[in-house]
Design a protein around this motif. Sequence first.
Motif, PDB file in Angstrom:
ATOM      1  N   ALA A  56      48.825  19.052 -78.920  1.00  0.00           N
ATOM      2  CA  ALA A  56      49.506  20.005 -79.870  1.00  0.00           C
ATOM      3  C   ALA A  56      48.592  21.188 -80.339  1.00  0.00           C
ATOM      4  CB  ALA A  56      49.919  19.302 -81.269  1.00  0.00           C
ATOM      5  N   ARG A  57      47.179  21.026 -80.649  1.00  0.00           N
ATOM      6  CA  ARG A  57      46.357  21.950 -80.901  1.00  0.00           C
ATOM      7  C   ARG A  57      46.282  23.091 -79.753  1.00  0.00           C
ATOM      8  NH1 ARG A  57      41.543  23.627 -79.984  1.00  0.00           N
ATOM      9  NH2 ARG A  57      41.062  21.964 -78.568  1.00  0.00           N
ATOM     10  N   LEU A  58      45.967  22.354 -78.542  1.00  0.00           N
ATOM     11  CA  LEU A  58      45.856  23.301 -77.087  1.00  0.00           C
ATOM     12  C   LEU A  58      47.108  24.309 -76.970  1.00  0.00           C
ATOM     13  CD1 LEU A  58      43.804  20.789 -74.977  1.00  0.00           C
ATOM     14  CD2 LEU A  58      43.100  22.803 -76.027  1.00  0.00           C
ATOM     15  N   VAL A  59      48.248  23.591 -77.220  1.00  0.00           N
ATOM     16  CA  VAL A  59      49.414  24.129 -77.171  1.00  0.00           C
ATOM     17  C   VAL A  59      49.793  25.346 -77.980  1.00  0.00           C
ATOM     18  CG1 VAL A  59      51.879  23.795 -77.182  1.00  0.00           C
ATOM     19  CG2 VAL A  59      50.693  22.286 -76.003  1.00  0.00           C
ATOM     20  N   ALA A  60      49.303  24.766 -79.220  1.00  0.00           N
ATOM     21  CA  ALA A  60      49.375  26.187 -80.167  1.00  0.00           C
ATOM     22  C   ALA A  60      48.398  27.368 -79.805  1.00  0.00           C
ATOM     23  CB  ALA A  60      49.225  25.496 -81.552  1.00  0.00           C
ATOM     24  N   GLN A  61      47.348  26.856 -79.333  1.00  0.00           N
ATOM     25  CA  GLN A  61      46.367  27.844 -79.139  1.00  0.00           C
ATOM     26  C   GLN A  61      46.741  28.584 -77.911  1.00  0.00           C
ATOM     27  OE1 GLN A  61      43.380  28.778 -80.520  1.00  0.00           O
ATOM     28  NE2 GLN A  61      43.481  30.417 -79.244  1.00  0.00           N
ATOM     29  N   HIS A  62      47.189  27.895 -76.816  1.00  0.00           N
ATOM     30  CA  HIS A  62      47.846  28.610 -75.640  1.00  0.00           C
ATOM     31  C   HIS A  62      49.221  29.669 -75.963  1.00  0.00           C
ATOM     32  CE1 HIS A  62      49.223  29.420 -71.747  1.00  0.00           C
ATOM     33  NE2 HIS A  62      50.428  28.930 -72.115  1.00  0.00           N
ATOM     34  N   ASN A  63      49.842  29.227 -76.936  1.00  0.00           N
ATOM     35  CA  ASN A  63      51.095  29.901 -77.253  1.00  0.00           C
ATOM     36  C   ASN A  63      50.420  31.307 -78.094  1.00  0.00           C
ATOM     37  OD1 ASN A  63      52.949  28.277 -76.347  1.00  0.00           O
ATOM     38  ND2 ASN A  63      53.213  27.135 -78.257  1.00  0.00           N
ATOM     39  N   GLU A  64      49.320  31.092 -78.918  1.00  0.00           N
ATOM     40  CA  GLU A  64      48.923  32.403 -79.621  1.00  0.00           C
ATOM     41  C   GLU A  64      48.271  33.390 -78.835  1.00  0.00           C
ATOM     42  OE1 GLU A  64      46.138  31.165 -82.759  1.00  0.00           O
ATOM     43  OE2 GLU A  64      45.426  33.145 -83.145  1.00  0.00           O
ATOM     44  N   ASP A  65      47.371  32.615 -77.658  1.00  0.00           N
ATOM     45  CA  ASP A  65      46.927  33.455 -76.762  1.00  0.00           C
ATOM     46  C   ASP A  65      48.006  34.388 -75.951  1.00  0.00           C
ATOM     47  OD1 ASP A  65      44.386  32.753 -77.336  1.00  0.00           O
ATOM     48  OD2 ASP A  65      44.298  31.206 -75.781  1.00  0.00           O
ATOM     49  N   ARG A  66      48.987  33.793 -75.438  1.00  0.00           N
ATOM     50  CA  ARG A  66      50.087  34.500 -74.760  1.00  0.00           C
ATOM     51  C   ARG A  66      50.866  35.762 -75.712  1.00  0.00           C
ATOM     52  NH1 ARG A  66      51.796  32.119 -70.153  1.00  0.00           N
ATOM     53  NH2 ARG A  66      53.828  33.377 -70.324  1.00  0.00           N
ATOM     54  N   GLU A  67      50.896  35.255 -77.144  1.00  0.00           N
ATOM     55  CA  GLU A  67      51.322  36.245 -77.954  1.00  0.00           C
ATOM     56  C   GLU A  67      50.574  37.546 -78.088  1.00  0.00           C
ATOM     57  OE1 GLU A  67      53.958  33.127 -80.894  1.00  0.00           O
ATOM     58  OE2 GLU A  67      52.137  34.384 -81.613  1.00  0.00           O
ATOM     59  N   GLU A 125      44.321  29.289 -69.489  1.00  0.00           N
ATOM     60  CA  GLU A 125      45.531  28.371 -69.070  1.00  0.00           C
ATOM     61  C   GLU A 125      45.054  27.168 -67.966  1.00  0.00           C
ATOM     62  OE1 GLU A 125      48.178  31.249 -67.417  1.00  0.00           O
ATOM     63  OE2 GLU A 125      49.346  31.284 -69.262  1.00  0.00           O
ATOM     64  N   GLY A 126      44.218  27.547 -67.217  1.00  0.00           N
ATOM     65  CA  GLY A 126      43.541  26.426 -66.303  1.00  0.00           C
ATOM     66  C   GLY A 126      42.809  25.544 -66.850  1.00  0.00           C
ATOM     67  N   LEU A 127      42.080  25.997 -67.812  1.00  0.00           N
ATOM     68  CA  LEU A 127      41.259  24.984 -68.572  1.00  0.00           C
ATOM     69  C   LEU A 127      42.108  23.960 -69.495  1.00  0.00           C
ATOM     70  CD1 LEU A 127      38.209  27.243 -70.017  1.00  0.00           C
ATOM     71  CD2 LEU A 127      38.230  25.476 -68.295  1.00  0.00           C
ATOM     72  N   LEU A 128      43.298  24.500 -70.155  1.00  0.00           N
ATOM     73  CA  LEU A 128      44.239  23.767 -70.565  1.00  0.00           C
ATOM     74  C   LEU A 128      44.887  22.881 -70.051  1.00  0.00           C
ATOM     75  CD1 LEU A 128      45.763  23.197 -73.326  1.00  0.00           C
ATOM     76  CD2 LEU A 128      47.493  25.127 -72.676  1.00  0.00           C
ATOM     77  N   ALA A 129      45.335  23.284 -68.785  1.00  0.00           N
ATOM     78  CA  ALA A 129      45.928  22.311 -67.836  1.00  0.00           C
ATOM     79  C   ALA A 129      44.864  21.142 -67.467  1.00  0.00           C
ATOM     80  CB  ALA A 129      46.391  23.190 -66.429  1.00  0.00           C
TER      81      ALA A 129
END
Length: 391
Positions: free
Chosen positions: A331-342, A306-310
């Motif tokens: 969009a790719r990073l947001v999708a990856q972030h959502n997948e990690d959270r799931e 999440e830190g890297l994404l921000a």
Amino acid sequence: MTSQTDVQTNELEFTGERFMPEVAGQIAFEHLHRYHFASRFCQGKRVLDVACGEGYGSRILSNAAASVVGVDISAEAVAHARGKYARGSLEFVEASAASLPLPDDSFDVVVSFETIEHHDQHEEMLSEIRRVLRPGGLLVLSSPNKQYYSIEPGYSNPYHVKELFREELLAMAGRYFSAVQIYSQRVVHGSLLIAEGKAAFDSILGTGPDSSESERGLSRPLYDLILASDGELPEAKSSFYEMKVHGLDAATFYGVHLPERVSSGDHQVAVLQAKIDGQSHDELLRQLSRQHEALRGVGEQVRHLEGLLATSQQTLLTQFAGEGALRDELARLVAQHNEDREQVQRLQLAVTEQRLIGEQREHEVQLLKESRSWRYTGWLRRLTGSARRHL
């Protein structure tokens, strides 16, 4: 002579050999039957109980006899018997069966059950019994039948010193008494004492679905019991002894109730074992702990991502503002972030589920251990060794 109020009762430990009246099962049938059988010959008589042990048998005999003296080599057993049973017509003496500190011709009946196999002074014991027994008096004695008690089942009782074959017992009794009657005893769902000769009956042993073997008298008797006298033997019919076991008829308890309870308990244990899949409680806890540590590591990785994404989002917004490539990367990073959270949520749910399953299994095991079936079968396991030797 010692009264019941003079000596405090000393508790005896059940060793598996000396019978205690609170013990149930096959050993109770065997011992209690002998004493109740012998008591019919003791009405109004002076009686000696050689190797009286805990004293319960002397107490049974005293209900019919004019007086009873119980003798045992164990000081602990004599002290216990004095404190629990002694009264005006019943006393207990510490002494060896091979050296009785009692006057000649002083008893009408001498009883000695499961004594002679515990030592090798057989002749001395019989000589002493003959000495204290009045002319025409009666001896009632039992001993394990070596053939069926030890040899056929391949069993060795660590408390026994010298067992006798039936022929040896009869020959020895014949050296001291002119008349000897042999009885056979073996527990079924009670206890049978079968007189041989005219009073005997035929035993039928089923050997298969449509085959059987017949034998005169009681087949494969584990114990031999004799009446011996140099006078006329009293007439005695064969005898059967039974009693209630936990409020049920013995045949119902041992043949129906107990197997059902054991089967039910085994089924419950099998169900729980299947749920646990062969794993112990400690192993389940270790697995949960490992999963918890793994989840903690994943959480740290997610926070790092999440830190890297921000940081990436800020960098991209600065460098590629207004560009289509920026929207795609975001969009790719947001999708990856959502997948990690799931993924984190799924791991958290799995750990919670494992913890609940572990708690439920602990509860089920505790309920089983507190159940009546578990308590009913506890004493049976302790007596399994004793019971198997008679199968």
